[in-house]
Design an enzyme around this catalytic site. Structure first.
Site, PDB file in Angstrom:
ATOM      1  N   TRP A  38       0.804  -1.227   0.000  1.00 52.68           N
ATOM      2  CA  TRP A  38       0.000   0.000   0.000  1.00 52.68           C
ATOM      3  C   TRP A  38       0.835   1.273   0.000  1.00 52.68           C
ATOM      4  CZ3 TRP A  38      -5.234  -0.132  -0.509  1.00 52.68           C
ATOM      5  CH2 TRP A  38      -5.863  -1.357  -0.287  1.00 52.68           C
ATOM      6  N   GLY A  40       3.078   3.880  -1.430  1.00 54.84           N
ATOM      7  CA  GLY A  40       3.576   4.369  -2.709  1.00 54.84           C
ATOM      8  C   GLY A  40       2.447   4.952  -3.523  1.00 54.84           C
ATOM      9  N   GLY A  42       0.848   3.643  -5.951  1.00 55.19           N
ATOM     10  CA  GLY A  42      -0.135   2.641  -6.372  1.00 55.19           C
ATOM     11  C   GLY A  42      -0.281   1.635  -5.253  1.00 55.19           C
ATOM     12  N   HIS A  64      -4.229   5.544   5.192  1.00 54.45           N
ATOM     13  CA  HIS A  64      -3.992   6.835   4.540  1.00 54.45           C
ATOM     14  C   HIS A  64      -4.565   6.852   3.122  1.00 54.45           C
ATOM     15  CE1 HIS A  64      -1.323   9.963   2.653  1.00 54.45           C
ATOM     16  NE2 HIS A  64      -1.726  10.601   3.732  1.00 54.45           N
ATOM     17  N   ASP A  65      -4.402   5.759   2.400  1.00 53.14           N
ATOM     18  CA  ASP A  65      -4.922   5.675   1.026  1.00 53.14           C
ATOM     19  C   ASP A  65      -6.438   5.820   0.970  1.00 53.14           C
ATOM     20  OD1 ASP A  65      -2.374   5.297   0.096  1.00 53.14           O
ATOM     21  OD2 ASP A  65      -2.704   3.281  -0.692  1.00 53.14           O
TER      22      ASP A  65
END
Length: 167
Positions: A38, A40, A42, A64-65
């Protein structure tokens, strides 16, 4: 340029979709931090519970994503993200930073510290805060459907340079 006939092969729609998906996943995998799925630009996770070797670090990045954000070129809360990166809610950034600080372990701790340093000090795209106008909260949900956002400005050298070069 001439391609020899023996180098050309027809493939079914299913085969083509398989190879396209594989190429897409490979590209995403190259943009994630080693040991994570997760962290990065992408992700290579197969589901919402799929985490990499560094599970605690990956959990921070996954949360966070999925946090409140404004993608590049889009408008939300009356604020347009004119940068080239996704802009995050400041509350999310604060939680992410603390989560990364809390990651320990001989290998995972330094990896989390590196992600924190790169993300906040180098990348540092800034964030936005949402304020709710007086009387703007929903009595039923407590939410703020008409919130107004303000941008903090870039905090990292890399984002500042890239946004200036592209703006």
């Amino acid at each position: 340029m001439h391609t020899p006939k023996h180098a050309i092969r027809r493939m079914s729609k299913g085969e083509m979709e398989f190879f396209e998906g594989r190429c897409q996943r490979m590209g995403e995998a190259e943009r994630t931090v080693w040991g994570t799925k997760w962290c990065g630009s992408g992700n290579e996770a197969t589901s919402g519970i799929d985490l990499g070797y560094f599970k605690n670090l990956d959990s921070c990045c996954r949360t966070h994503d999925h946090c409140d954000n404004i993608p590049a070129g889009e408008t939300k809360y009356g604020l347009t993200n004119e940068g080239i990166y996704t802009m995050m809610n400041c509350k999310c950034e604060s939680v992410f930073k603390q989560c990364l600080k809390d990651v320990t372990g001989v290998f995972e701790g330094p990896a989390a510290a590196a992600v924190r340093k790169i993300y906040f000090d180098l990348y540092g795209n800034g964030c936005y805060s949402v304020q709710c106008p007086a009387g703007g909260r929903s009595a039923r949900t407590g939410g703020c459907p008409n919130g107004v956002a303000t941008y903090t400005g870039e905090t990292g050298y890399g984002a500042w340079l890239l946004n200036k070069a592209n703006g």
